[in-house]
Enzyme design. Sequence first.
Site, PDB file in Angstrom:
ATOM      1  N   HIS A 170       0.848  -1.197   0.000  1.00 52.42           N
ATOM      2  CA  HIS A 170       0.000   0.000   0.000  1.00 52.42           C
ATOM      3  C   HIS A 170       0.877   1.239   0.000  1.00 52.42           C
ATOM      4  CE1 HIS A 170       1.030  -0.422   4.305  1.00 52.42           C
ATOM      5  NE2 HIS A 170       0.997   0.901   4.305  1.00 52.42           N
ATOM      6  N   HIS A 226      -5.394  -2.253   4.571  1.00 46.00           N
ATOM      7  CA  HIS A 226      -5.391  -1.081   3.701  1.00 46.00           C
ATOM      8  C   HIS A 226      -4.703  -1.414   2.385  1.00 46.00           C
ATOM      9  CE1 HIS A 226      -1.687  -1.157   5.793  1.00 46.00           C
ATOM     10  NE2 HIS A 226      -1.644   0.042   6.289  1.00 46.00           N
ATOM     11  N   HIS A 264       4.663   7.482   2.421  1.00 41.84           N
ATOM     12  CA  HIS A 264       5.524   6.307   2.264  1.00 41.84           C
ATOM     13  C   HIS A 264       4.874   5.259   1.369  1.00 41.84           C
ATOM     14  CE1 HIS A 264       3.016   4.701   5.663  1.00 41.84           C
ATOM     15  NE2 HIS A 264       3.171   3.562   4.999  1.00 41.84           N
ATOM     16  N   HIS A 318       2.101  -0.958  14.721  1.00 37.48           N
ATOM     17  CA  HIS A 318       1.095   0.094  14.648  1.00 37.48           C
ATOM     18  C   HIS A 318      -0.120  -0.281  15.491  1.00 37.48           C
ATOM     19  CE1 HIS A 318       3.029   2.332  11.501  1.00 37.48           C
ATOM     20  NE2 HIS A 318       3.006   1.331  10.654  1.00 37.48           N
ATOM     21  N   TYR A 364      10.401   1.543   9.290  1.00 37.56           N
ATOM     22  CA  TYR A 364      10.456   2.583   8.251  1.00 37.56           C
ATOM     23  C   TYR A 364      11.889   3.037   8.040  1.00 37.56           C
ATOM     24  CZ  TYR A 364       5.386   3.289   8.566  1.00 37.56           C
ATOM     25  OH  TYR A 364       4.027   3.119   8.536  1.00 37.56           O
TER      26      TYR A 364
END
Lengths: 223, 223, 223, 223
Positions: B69, B115, B130, B162, B171
């Site tokens: 995503h 997502h 991102h 998360h 990340y």
Amino acid sequence: MKEFGCKVEEIPAGELNGCGRRTRFDSPTGHMFEIFAEKEQTGKWGLTKTNPEAWPRGLEGMKVTRFDHCLLYGIDIDGTLELFRDVLGFELAEQVVDPEGNRAAQFLTVSMKAHDIAFIKHDEDGKFHHASFFLDTWQDVLQAADIISMEDISLDIGPTRHGLTHGQTIYFFDPSGNRNEVFCGGNYHYPDHEPLTWKAEDLGKAIFYHDRQLNERFLGVLT
Amino acid sequence: MKEFGCKVEEIPAGELNGCGRRTRFDSPTGHMFEIFAEKEQTGKWGLTKTNPEAWPRGLEGMKVTRFDHCLLYGIDIDGTLELFRDVLGFELAEQVVDPEGNRAAQFLTVSMKAHDIAFIKHDEDGKFHHASFFLDTWQDVLQAADIISMEDISLDIGPTRHGLTHGQTIYFFDPSGNRNEVFCGGNYHYPDHEPLTWKAEDLGKAIFYHDRQLNERFLGVLT
Amino acid sequence: MKEFGCKVEEIPAGELNGCGRRTRFDSPTGHMFEIFAEKEQTGKWGLTKTNPEAWPRGLEGMKVTRFDHCLLYGIDIDGTLELFRDVLGFELAEQVVDPEGNRAAQFLTVSMKAHDIAFIKHDEDGKFHHASFFLDTWQDVLQAADIISMEDISLDIGPTRHGLTHGQTIYFFDPSGNRNEVFCGGNYHYPDHEPLTWKAEDLGKAIFYHDRQLNERFLGVLT
Amino acid sequence: MKEFGCKVEEIPAGELNGCGRRTRFDSPTGHMFEIFAEKEQTGKWGLTKTNPEAWPRGLEGMKVTRFDHCLLYGIDIDGTLELFRDVLGFELAEQVVDPEGNRAAQFLTVSMKAHDIAFIKHDEDGKFHHASFFLDTWQDVLQAADIISMEDISLDIGPTRHGLTHGQTIYFFDPSGNRNEVFCGGNYHYPDHEPLTWKAEDLGKAIFYHDRQLNERFLGVLT
């Protein structure tokens, strides 16, 4: 130990429940230690001695397997290394050395674990940094991190990996303000292995392998 | 889409290698999207279509399974939700809602993933936060973290989890300065599920479930 | 469905607690199915819809996340494929094909999971092979295996991996004699993906990727 | 060792590349052993001694961390226990005992691993069952199982767990016909721990904790 200069005291069996005779001594870094030979055996991880199952039923919380090590701070870590190595039979498994060749941190083992006890040079004696408990897997470190959040526990840092020992770790504070670590993995040590060395100028990566920098909260020792 | 008010443009097959006819359109948040129906099939994860092995031999680096995503920033996220939901058939899987009932973030799915695309309300349009790639396991997230350190890549944050989507994540920035995520796990979505909601006042925990606070670096969008 | 030739029956809302109106129909392989649009929502995995934690406190046993699929046996699997694909909108994700080009097994999806339902050709109609529940990790498959042993449950086979779907799995029998699977991982499916094919002559590896041979116990269907 | 009755032979340094002086001796079970004090140090897992990364780049195959132990078969395992315990300083960590109180298997440690060497009672002397190599995680055991299938290697049994030692394991045969194990996890041992005991009548579960029965292939020793 007396010859080495320690104050040594005997504590009779039974003074502590389930524990045999203890010998108490101090170290050049100003910490008090006790050793004993006999302790009531309750089974590894609480399992029976005959036909033990894979793990105990009814485990709750972070499911630590056992106590692993603690990290202490003090001035004369060279003296404490001598005591632990030459008198007690520990080996120097890992260390941090500054450009002048002085040891800033030492990880000592009397088994094949990366450390059974560790010391960091600090300008005050007799300080405690953290106690550490062993988890089986990196999945358990995630679970511990989740529990820290779900129970609104004060997180120090993690989940991450150390450069020193290469353990996979998370740190948190208990309600009394003590820092605790739960971790898994980590290097092994055999008696003929030379110490692993991290350079003091790379201390950030040595301590927190992923962030590669220290956080101030972690540097604080407990009073 | 034209009826909705999008600028729509057709791009013939072959303009992009291995890709069929594309339809390009813009969104209320000022992003350009392209959709297509035909794409050269190279096998899931590069595996053959007949008797596929468990994983491809010779994988290197972080071993991502597939693109997952991306997260975009813009002003009119309500308009973009209408476009994706009412015109394109996405569903609202997860959201952040402030005390006045306004959506500050929306996670949209057209599958059963938490997502397929996400938007965060921001006072500038057309921004990119991102792109995210899927890993199989939390062990792979650790390996990605190790590679980030071993290759001296700029870390943003992680490994962590998360609150939104519950994915396990790290990340980092690529040499061009783009933020990338690799992650595993995460919630599933079925068409009859109502959206999961995080309160805007708990945004820290919603974004970084373990740290329970945002770091400033993560808040920056790329220009 | 009536046009296709199914016997169709309506069951009013509330006949089953917390479930809306159901439509019951039969299939060419002699199985009865029911579909519904409305079901009481109790939260994914029992978690709240607002600020959901990472996982529910107090989970016990194998900690399955959700029901995943079931495997059924019957004669006319081609007819059932037509029903599920052309009438109900499923896609053929994976299959086993014999040297003459006949399908011996079909894995159908209406999501991006490798299968929401699967059928194997068998000379008797209306048979049930197993119901399958989803676990988050391979570590959870090990834990399930340990529980099977600790609770003296009848093991069918595992822990292992399938070639078909590549899921990581273990099978066991419940006290009523039904075969159950718990598994993690597995292939993903997108609507433009062609089916993955295993050759019937490699059925051993297709079913049990590590053992590469079938065991007789697993071949038995339940009466 | 001579006093104990072993035939002892000295082998000069350098006879084996990178190895110091060796002492060779035999055991009551008819096996030959060699011990040495000095060995060329190539770094744990091939990593440097200064600022070692988390793992070596470019690892291929099953990615074993180190040799762990081997299992040997012979008649007089009581005699060999005496030799290893009273002369060489090993401890008895785990054992299988029959209803008459005779030891059928013994797992010996000179570290905190569940076994550095193990012996099973067998009516022929000097037999070898398997050599075992350590993996970091249960995920790595799955990867090893996948490689065994992808490379068409002869599988013995696994992935599974042992009751004895609780290690998570897979066995396979190399092209010369030798049985090899790769495994992770497993019990720890401290010097004051009493041996863990499995009853010989529960040998199936002691060896293969999940299947709870022995397979004949595994029982075969190599000639």
